[in-house]
Design an enzyme around this catalytic site. Sequence first.
Site, PDB file in Angstrom:
ATOM      1  N   HIS A  76       1.161  -1.164   0.047  1.00  0.00           N
ATOM      2  CA  HIS A  76       0.419   0.327   0.264  1.00  0.00           C
ATOM      3  C   HIS A  76       0.739   1.467  -0.470  1.00  0.00           C
ATOM      4  O   HIS A  76       2.188   1.721   0.519  1.00  0.00           O
ATOM      5  CB  HIS A  76      -0.892   0.167   1.177  1.00  0.00           C
ATOM      6  CG  HIS A  76      -1.051  -0.370   3.336  1.00  0.00           C
ATOM      7  ND1 HIS A  76      -0.634  -0.821   3.415  1.00  0.00           N
ATOM      8  CD2 HIS A  76       0.663   1.014   3.125  1.00  0.00           C
ATOM      9  CE1 HIS A  76       0.041  -0.962   4.382  1.00  0.00           C
ATOM     10  NE2 HIS A  76       0.558   0.069   4.588  1.00  0.00           N
ATOM     11  N   GLU A 122       5.129   0.514  -0.263  1.00  0.00           N
ATOM     12  CA  GLU A 122       5.694   0.079   0.695  1.00  0.00           C
ATOM     13  C   GLU A 122       5.012  -1.731   1.164  1.00  0.00           C
ATOM     14  O   GLU A 122       4.308  -1.795   1.232  1.00  0.00           O
ATOM     15  CB  GLU A 122       5.695   0.630   2.662  1.00  0.00           C
ATOM     16  CG  GLU A 122       3.716   0.056   3.113  1.00  0.00           C
ATOM     17  CD  GLU A 122       3.968   1.237   4.402  1.00  0.00           C
ATOM     18  OE1 GLU A 122       4.362  -0.206   5.374  1.00  0.00           O
ATOM     19  OE2 GLU A 122       3.021   2.213   4.691  1.00  0.00           O
ATOM     20  N   HIS A 163       9.851  -0.134  11.669  1.00  0.00           N
ATOM     21  CA  HIS A 163       8.549   0.799  12.722  1.00  0.00           C
ATOM     22  C   HIS A 163       9.921   0.732  14.006  1.00  0.00           C
ATOM     23  O   HIS A 163      10.493  -0.538  14.043  1.00  0.00           O
ATOM     24  CB  HIS A 163       7.847  -0.200  13.375  1.00  0.00           C
ATOM     25  CG  HIS A 163       6.480   0.276  12.611  1.00  0.00           C
ATOM     26  ND1 HIS A 163       6.219   0.878  12.369  1.00  0.00           N
ATOM     27  CD2 HIS A 163       6.004  -1.238  11.769  1.00  0.00           C
ATOM     28  CE1 HIS A 163       4.722   0.547  11.540  1.00  0.00           C
ATOM     29  NE2 HIS A 163       5.163  -0.994  10.970  1.00  0.00           N
TER      30      HIS A 163
END
Length: 176
Positions: A76, A122, A163
């Site tokens: 996405h 990504e 992350h």
Amino acid sequence: MVAIKNLFLLAATAVSVLAAPSPLDARATWTCINQQLNPKTNKWEDKRLLYSQAKAESNSHHAPLSDGKTGSSYPHWFTNGYDGNGKLIKGRTPIKFGKADCDRPPKHSQNGMGKDDHYLLEFPTFPDGHDYKFDSKKPKEDPGPARVIYTYPNKVFCGIVAHQRGNQGDLRLCSH
């Protein structure tokens, strides 16, 4: 004779410089620091995760060229702090990848498949390089903390981001 020795030294130096991998060379290893919950102590601990650029690029090439239209919603759009018209969202700082195709403001139509669209996607990537099951629905495969970032529509590799804690929150560029 001196000229021949100098020519030989110059050639040897050029070969060694050209043989060294560039920062975006497919042989590069990317390092991501991610906090993961230790199940024994129930505390967050820094983990150093290593990713092969060649494997991450392979992951992106196996991913469909779509924006969230799979069972898992991957790949996405990676907004990188921009809206769909290429305007920077207030308070956001885009990641600089060091490649023109990757650093330019996006153009993202409503369905993400416009004729003039160009933006970043990504897709999950893993230290062992296995392909993410993008069509898995519920329960979908754990995407892990890291993503390979690449361009739509031509799949130019931009970099690997992760992350900081688990697989949630802001994404940061990993080092290479």
